[in-house]
Design an enzyme around this catalytic site. Structure first.
Site, PDB file in Angstrom:
ATOM      1  N   GLU A 111       0.838  -1.212   0.000  1.00 37.38           N
ATOM      2  CA  GLU A 111       0.000   0.000   0.000  1.00 37.38           C
ATOM      3  C   GLU A 111       0.867   1.253   0.000  1.00 37.38           C
ATOM      4  O   GLU A 111       0.611   2.214  -0.720  1.00 37.38           O
ATOM      5  CB  GLU A 111      -0.942  -0.026   1.217  1.00 37.38           C
ATOM      6  CG  GLU A 111      -2.013  -1.109   1.069  1.00 37.38           C
ATOM      7  CD  GLU A 111      -2.891  -1.246   2.307  1.00 37.38           C
ATOM      8  OE1 GLU A 111      -2.349  -1.578   3.382  1.00 37.38           O
ATOM      9  OE2 GLU A 111      -4.103  -1.029   2.193  1.00 37.38           O
ATOM     10  N   GLU A 131      -4.464  -9.320   3.278  1.00 41.75           N
ATOM     11  CA  GLU A 131      -5.213  -9.024   4.500  1.00 41.75           C
ATOM     12  C   GLU A 131      -6.388  -9.969   4.749  1.00 41.75           C
ATOM     13  O   GLU A 131      -6.676 -10.317   5.896  1.00 41.75           O
ATOM     14  CB  GLU A 131      -5.722  -7.572   4.467  1.00 41.75           C
ATOM     15  CG  GLU A 131      -4.660  -6.528   4.791  1.00 41.75           C
ATOM     16  CD  GLU A 131      -3.850  -6.081   3.581  1.00 41.75           C
ATOM     17  OE1 GLU A 131      -3.886  -6.775   2.539  1.00 41.75           O
ATOM     18  OE2 GLU A 131      -3.192  -5.032   3.667  1.00 41.75           O
TER      19      GLU A 131
HETATM   20  C1  3H9 Z   1      -1.770  -4.932   6.973  1.00 41.30           C
HETATM   21  O1  3H9 Z   1      -0.802  -4.581   6.382  1.00 41.30           O
HETATM   22  C2  3H9 Z   1      -2.978  -4.059   7.234  1.00 41.30           C
HETATM   23  C3  3H9 Z   1      -3.018  -2.806   6.416  1.00 41.30           C
HETATM   24  O2  3H9 Z   1      -3.665  -3.018   5.193  1.00 41.30           O
HETATM   25  C4  3H9 Z   1      -3.858  -1.759   7.093  1.00 41.30           C
HETATM   26  C5  3H9 Z   1      -3.371  -1.168   8.317  1.00 41.30           C
HETATM   27  C6  3H9 Z   1      -4.212  -0.020   8.824  1.00 41.30           C
HETATM   28  N1  3H9 Z   1       3.531  -7.707  11.633  1.00 41.30           N
HETATM   29  O3  3H9 Z   1       6.463 -15.579   8.903  1.00 41.30           O
HETATM   30  P1  3H9 Z   1       7.831 -15.534   9.487  1.00 41.30           P
HETATM   31  C7  3H9 Z   1       6.783 -11.605  12.367  1.00 41.30           C
HETATM   32  S1  3H9 Z   1      -1.904  -6.479   7.663  1.00 41.30           S
HETATM   33  C8  3H9 Z   1       4.128  -8.135  12.762  1.00 41.30           C
HETATM   34  O4  3H9 Z   1       8.283 -16.676  10.321  1.00 41.30           O
HETATM   35  P2  3H9 Z   1       9.075 -15.799   6.900  1.00 41.30           P
HETATM   36  C9  3H9 Z   1       6.326 -13.011  12.695  1.00 41.30           C
HETATM   37  O5  3H9 Z   1       5.360 -12.996  13.712  1.00 41.30           O
HETATM   38  C10 3H9 Z   1      -0.371  -7.258   7.331  1.00 41.30           C
HETATM   39  N2  3H9 Z   1       4.953  -9.205  12.802  1.00 41.30           N
HETATM   40  O6  3H9 Z   1       8.944 -15.216   8.379  1.00 41.30           O
HETATM   41  C11 3H9 Z   1       7.633 -13.641  13.117  1.00 41.30           C
HETATM   42  O7  3H9 Z   1       7.889 -13.240  14.453  1.00 41.30           O
HETATM   43  P3  3H9 Z   1       8.748 -14.161  15.435  1.00 41.30           P
HETATM   44  C12 3H9 Z   1      -0.276  -7.754   5.959  1.00 41.30           C
HETATM   45  C13 3H9 Z   1       5.155  -9.851  11.665  1.00 41.30           C
HETATM   46  O8  3H9 Z   1      10.375 -15.359   6.399  1.00 41.30           O
HETATM   47  C14 3H9 Z   1       8.654 -12.978  12.218  1.00 41.30           C
HETATM   48  O9  3H9 Z   1       8.049 -11.767  11.754  1.00 41.30           O
HETATM   49  N3  3H9 Z   1       0.922  -8.548   5.828  1.00 41.30           N
HETATM   50  C15 3H9 Z   1       4.552  -9.477  10.469  1.00 41.30           C
HETATM   51  O10 3H9 Z   1       8.712 -17.239   6.886  1.00 41.30           O
HETATM   52  C16 3H9 Z   1       9.058 -13.814  11.028  1.00 41.30           C
HETATM   53  O11 3H9 Z   1       7.881 -14.192  10.332  1.00 41.30           O
HETATM   54  C17 3H9 Z   1       0.930  -9.868   6.030  1.00 41.30           C
HETATM   55  O12 3H9 Z   1      -0.085 -10.470   6.288  1.00 41.30           O
HETATM   56  C18 3H9 Z   1       3.714  -8.350  10.474  1.00 41.30           C
HETATM   57  N4  3H9 Z   1       3.101  -7.891   9.359  1.00 41.30           N
HETATM   58  O13 3H9 Z   1       7.914 -15.090   6.078  1.00 41.30           O
HETATM   59  C19 3H9 Z   1       2.266 -10.539   5.889  1.00 41.30           C
HETATM   60  N5  3H9 Z   1       4.930 -10.331   9.503  1.00 41.30           N
HETATM   61  O14 3H9 Z   1      10.083 -14.303  14.801  1.00 41.30           O
HETATM   62  C20 3H9 Z   1       2.517 -11.431   7.076  1.00 41.30           C
HETATM   63  C21 3H9 Z   1       5.765 -11.212  10.082  1.00 41.30           C
HETATM   64  O15 3H9 Z   1       8.693 -13.427  16.713  1.00 41.30           O
HETATM   65  N6  3H9 Z   1       3.827 -12.024   7.060  1.00 41.30           N
HETATM   66  N7  3H9 Z   1       5.907 -10.935  11.383  1.00 41.30           N
HETATM   67  O16 3H9 Z   1       7.991 -15.463  15.477  1.00 41.30           O
HETATM   68  C22 3H9 Z   1       4.180 -13.022   6.238  1.00 41.30           C
HETATM   69  O17 3H9 Z   1       3.436 -13.479   5.406  1.00 41.30           O
HETATM   70  C23 3H9 Z   1       5.549 -13.614   6.430  1.00 41.30           C
HETATM   71  O18 3H9 Z   1       6.012 -13.217   7.702  1.00 41.30           O
HETATM   72  C24 3H9 Z   1       6.611 -13.190   5.376  1.00 41.30           C
HETATM   73  C25 3H9 Z   1       7.994 -13.730   5.824  1.00 41.30           C
HETATM   74  C26 3H9 Z   1       6.233 -13.810   4.024  1.00 41.30           C
HETATM   75  C27 3H9 Z   1       6.711 -11.711   5.253  1.00 41.30           C
END
Ligand code: 3H9
Length: 706
Positions: A111, A131
Site C-alpha cells: 500500500e 489481508e
Molecule cells: C496490513 O498490512 C494491514 C493494512 O492493510 C492496514 C493497516 C491499517 N507484523 O512468517 P515468518 C513476524 S496487515 C508483525 O516466520 P518468513 C512473525 O510474527 C499485514 N509481525 O517469516 C515472526 O515473528 P517471530 C499484511 C510480523 O520469512 C517474524 O516476523 N501482511 C509481520 O517465513 C518472522 O515471520 C501480512 O499479512 C507483520 N506484518 O515469512 C504478511 N509479519 O520471529 C505477514 C511477520 O517473533 N507475514 N511478522 O515469530 C508473512 O506473510 C511472512 O512473515 C513473510 C515472511 C512472508 C513476510
C-alpha cells in the site's frame, strides 16, 4: 544504543531511505514517522532530485505491524494504526519517489509502495494484499490504489485470494514499472536518476481513473468475485467487505473511497474470524519457540535425508524432502515395495505436472534426487534418517538398531510412528539423545502439520534440528510430548467415537458430516475415516489401548464394516459408497446396518439437530485438548489450535478448538460437558483444567499469555 528504524544516505542526487525494522520491516510505531520525516527532509533540498525507499535484510516492508492491529480486533476503542498521512507524504512528494522492492511487499508494504510515483523490484519479489487471510481488508488505501494501477479484475483477484503475485506478473499488470537485474538499490537509483532527468510529470496513483472501468463492464466482475468469495471463504465476511471497498474505488472519488475503506476495514477487524485468523497467524509462529531450548542451540544443516520404508508415508516424506531441495535415499526391504513406492511418487508427480503445479524438468530434477535402494548403503552420509515402516514395535526396534549401526555420529534418528512410545524406540539405540518422533500427516507431501515428538532423552540439538527441518520442508512443526496418540490423534479419537455414537443413536453419517462441514470442518468425520481406512483406525485404537475396560461403551458399527470388507475409499465402500470420482454417496446398506446394530444393542433412536451434533463432537475434542494441555503434551493452548488447523481440517477462521472454546465461553462448554457426563458417564468427565478455567472465568488464551 537505540536501533535506527529508518536510515538515509545520499547517492549523487538521490536520497536513499532504508527501512530497517527486523525481521520483516513491518510498519511498527516509529517506522511510518521515520519514513515521512526522511521524505520531508528533502522536499526543499535543491541537491536532491529523487527519493528511493528500500528495506534492509531479507524483505521489503511485509505489512502493517499485526501486533498493533490485534488490539483493534478485541477493543472497539483501540486506535487504528495511522498510515494515511505517510501515504499522503509519499504521494505528494515534490521529488519523485521510487520504491525498491525485494522479498515481499505485502499489505501495508504494498500500500505504501503504490502511493509512490514509481516501483521497481527484483525478479524474485512477491507483491500482494493478503489481508483477507487475516480476516481483515486492506486498510491503507490498498483497495483504492490497486484497481487504479492493475485494473479492477486483477485487484479483485489478488485481494479475494490473498495470494501474492510475482514481479513479472506485477510488471505485466502495471503494479511495478521495472524489474531490476543485479543490485536492487543501484538499479533503483539509476531508475530514479532517469525519471528525475525526464522532468516529469510523475504519475500520481490516486489521480488515475483510466483502469477503473465502467459500471457496465465492472458489474459482472464484481458478481464473479462475490461468487468466488462465497465459495472459497464461506462464512468469512472479509473478502466480501474487500470487494465492497474495491467497488467504492470505482464509484467514488479517491478521498471518499478511502473513507469508505476505513469504515469497512473497522467492520472487518472487529469480526470473530479476524480475531481467530490473527490468533492463528501468531499461533503458527509461536510453535518454534520452545521455552527450555537454549538460544545458542541452532539447527544442524540438513542436506540429505535417509528414509526407511517406501510405503505411502515413506513416499510422501520423500516427496516433501525432494520438493524442498533435499537429497533423499529411499530404502525398502522388498523390491516389490520399493518399485511400488517409486511408481506412486511418479504418478503423484505426473498429476502435479498435468495440473501445471510442476514442470517436467522440475519433476525430473526431483526424481533424480531420490535414490531408491534395498539396503542401507550410503545412509552414513544422511543428516537425518526417518523410519516409516509398519506400526509394529518389534519391527521398529530392529530398524532403529540398524539405524544406530549405520548412522554417522550426530545424525538425527527419527520415527514417523503415530502411536508408539518414542522412549522405547530410542532405547533400541545407543544414542537416545539423537532420537525424535517426526509424525507426518498423510499425504506427507501436502499436509503442513508435523508433530515433533520429544522423548525423555531427546537432546536440545536434535529438537532444534527437527524444528529447522520442519521449516525447510515448509511445514508447521509443533513440539509435542510422548503420550499415546501424541496430541492430534489423542484428541481425534474421542471426537470420532462421539460421531459414531450419535449415528448409533439415530443420526446418519451424512447428517453428522453435514453438521461438521457446516461448522467449517474441511471434511466430516465419516468421510475422513473412509479416506484414512476404517481398518487403520481400528488398528490405531487398539495400539492406543482404547476399550480395554469391557464395561465401556464402544463403537458397534465400525468393526462390522471391517468384517464386511468395507474398509473405506480403498475398497470403494465404507461409511459411504464411492464411484470413480471418489465422492461419498449415501449407502442405504450402511444405514440399515447401523439401525440393525443399534436395535440389537437396544439403543433408543431419535433425531439430532446440527447444533447438537456439533456440540457433542467438537466439545469432545475440546475436553480432550484441555487434558492434553494439562498433561504437558502441548506447550501451549495455541499449539493445539495450530495442530488442528494444519492437520485436521479445523476451520482457521474459528481459530482452532481451544480458541473456539474460549469464544463460546468456557463456563458454557463446561456446563455442557458436565451434562454429557451425567448423561453418558465417565468418557465425558470434564478435564480438570476446563473445570478450573470455567470456575475462575479464565480462558485458554489467557493461560498462554501468563
Ligand atoms: C496490513 O498490512 C494491514 C493494512 O492493510 C492496514 C493497516 C491499517 N507484523 O512468517 P515468518 C513476524 S496487515 C508483525 O516466520 P518468513 C512473525 O510474527 C499485514 N509481525 O517469516 C515472526 O515473528 P517471530 C499484511 C510480523 O520469512 C517474524 O516476523 N501482511 C509481520 O517465513 C518472522 O515471520 C501480512 O499479512 C507483520 N506484518 O515469512 C504478511 N509479519 O520471529 C505477514 C511477520 O517473533 N507475514 N511478522 O515469530 C508473512 O506473510 C511472512 O512473515 C513473510 C515472511 C512472508 C513476510
Amino acid at each position: 544504543m537505540t536501533h535506527t528504524l529508518v536510515r538515509t544516505e545520499t547517492r549523487g542526487q538521490v536520497r536513499v531511505i532504508t527501512v530497517d525494522n527486523p525481521p520483516v520491516n513491518a510498519l511498527s510505531p516509529g517506522v511510518p514517522e521515520g519514513i515521512a520525516a526522511a521524505i520531508d527532509a528533502v522536499q526543499s533540498d535543491p541537491a536532491i532530485a529523487a527519493i528511493v525507499v528500500t528495506a534492509a535484510g531479507r524483505t521489503f516492508v511485509a505489512g502493517a505491524d499485526i501486533t498493533t492491529l490485534e488490539p483493534l480486533a478485541w477493543d472497539p476503542n483501540a486506535p487504528k494504526p495511522e498510515l494515511n498521512s505517510l501515504l499522503a507524504r509519499v504521494e505528494s512528494s515534490t521529488k519523485p519517489v521510487v520504491m525498491a522492492i525485494h522479498g515481499s511487499a505485502l499489505g501495508g508494504g504494498l500500500e505504501m509502495a503504490m502511493a509512490a510515483a514509481y516501483r521497481v523490484a527484483v525478479a524474485g519479489a512477491k507483491l500482494g494484499l493478503p489481508e483477507c487471510a487475516l480476516g481483515i481488508i486492506p486498510g491503507a488505501e490498498g483497495t483504492q490504489r490497486l484497481p487504479r494501477l492493475a485494473g479492477v479484475e486483477k485487484a479483485l483477484n489478488m485481494v479475494v485470494t490473498s495470494r501474492p503475485v510475482t514481479a513479472a506478473d506485477a510488471l505485466a499488470h502495471g503494479i511495478i514499472d521495472e524489474i531490476v537485474e543485479g543490485d536492487l538499490v543501484d538499479g533503483a537509483v539509476r531508475f530514479a536518476d532517469r525519471v528525475a532527468a525526464s522532468g516529469g510529470p510523475h504519475p500520481v496513483t490516486s489521480a488515475r481513473t483510466d483502469k477503473l472501468g465502467t459500471p457496465a463492464v465492472n458489474a459482472p466482475l464484481f458478481d464473479a468475485a462475490r461468487t468466488l468469495a462465497r465459495k472459497v471463504k464461506p462464512q468469512q465476511p472479509a473478502p466480501l467487505l474487500a470487494i465492497d471497498a474495491i467497488e467504492a474505488a470505482t464509484r467514488l472519488p479517491f478521498a471518499e473511497g478511502s473513507k469508505r475503506e476505513t469504515e469497512l476495514f473497522l467492520e472487518a477487524v472487529r469480526t470473530e474470524p479476524a480475531k481467530a485468523l490473527i490468533h492463528v497467524f501468531f499461533a503458527e509462529r509461536a510453535v518454534s519457540k520452545v521455552p527450555d531450548l537454549p538460544k545458542d542451540v541452532t539447527p544442524a544443516p540438513v542436506r540429505k535425508v535417509g528414509i526407511i520404508g517406501a510405503g505411502t508415508m515413506g513416499g510422501g516424506i520423500a516427496m516433501a524432502c525432494t520438493n524442498a531441495g533435499l537429497d533423499v535415499i529411499l530404502q525398502d526391504a522388498s523390491r516389490e515395495g520399493l518399485d511400488r513406492g517409486i511408481d506412486a511418487i511418479r504418478r503423484n508427480y505426473a498429476v502435479s505436472v498435468s495440473r501445471g503445479r510442476f514442470t517436467e524438468e522440475g519433476v525430473a530434477d526431483r526424481m533424480a534426487r531420490i535414490t531408491p535402494q534395498l539396503d542401507l548403503a550410503g545412509f552414513e552420509t544422511a543428516d537425518v534418517i526417518i523410519e516409516a515402516v509398519f506400526e509394529d514395535m518389534a519391527l521398529k526396534e530392529r530398524v532403529f538398531a540398524d539405524m544406530d549401526r549405520v548412522a554417522r555420529p550426530g545424525a538425527v534418528l527419527a520415527t514417523n510412528t503415530s502411536t508408539l512410545d518414542i522412549d522405547r524406540i530410542a532405547a533400541a539405540t545407543s544414542r537416545p539423545g539423537d532420537v525424535v518422533g517426526l509424525h507426518f500427516f498423510s499425504p506427507a507431501n501436502v499436509m503442513r502439520l508435523l508433530e515433533i515428538v520429544r522423548g525423555t532423552g531427546t537432546s536440545h540439538q536434535t529438537l532444534a534440528t527437527a524444528l529447522g527441518l520442519a521449516r525447510t520442508l515448509n511445514k508447521v512443526g509443533v513440539v509435542v510430548g510422548n503420550g499415546p496418540g501424541f496430541v492430534g490423534n489423542r484428541m481425534m479419537f474421542p471426537y470420532m467415537y462421539e460421531t459414531q455414537y450419535m449415528v448409533e443413536e439415530g443420526a446418519t453419517p451424512a447428517e453428522v458430516d453435514a453438521a461438521l462441514t457446516g461448522f467449517g470442518m474441511a471434511m466430516g468425520m465419516f468421510a475422513v475415516d473412509d479416506m484414512a481406512g476404517i481398518d487403520v483406525a481400528i488398528r490405531v485404537q487398539q495400539a492406543l489401548g482404547h476399550f480395554s475396560d469391557p464395561s465401556e461403551r464402544r463403537p458397534l458399527v465400525q468393526p462390522a464394516l471391517v468384517e464386511a470388507g468395507r474398509l473405506g475409499q480403498k475398497t470403494g465402500k465404507g461409511w459411504y459408497q464411492y464411484g470413480d470420482d471418489r465422492k461419498p454417496r449415501v449407502d442405504p446398506e450402511v444405514v440399515a446396518l447401523i439401525r440393525a446394530k443399534a436395535n440389537e444393542a437396544g439403543i433408543p433412536q431419535r433425531a439430532f439437530t446440527p447444533s447438537e451434533i456439533v456440540e457433542r463432537a467438537i466439545y469432545a475434542l475440546i475436553n480432550e485438548g484441555a487434558r492434553a494441555l494439562e498433561l504437558g503434551l502441548a506447550l501451549r493452548a495455541s499449539d493445539i489450535d495450530t495442530i488442528y488447523v494444519n492437520g485436521y481440517g479445523f476451520p482457521a477462521w474459528r481459530g482452532g478448538p481451544l480458541f473456539y472454546a474460549d469464544r463460546v465461553g468456557l463456563a458454557r462448554i463446561h456446563a455442557r460437558v458436565s451434562e454429557f457426563h451425567a448423561q453418558f458417564g465417565a468418557r465425558w468427565t470434564p478435564a480438570p483444567l476446563l473445570e478450573r478455567l470455567a470456575r475462575e472465568g479464565g480462558t485458554f488464551r489467557g493461560l498462554d499469555r501468563q
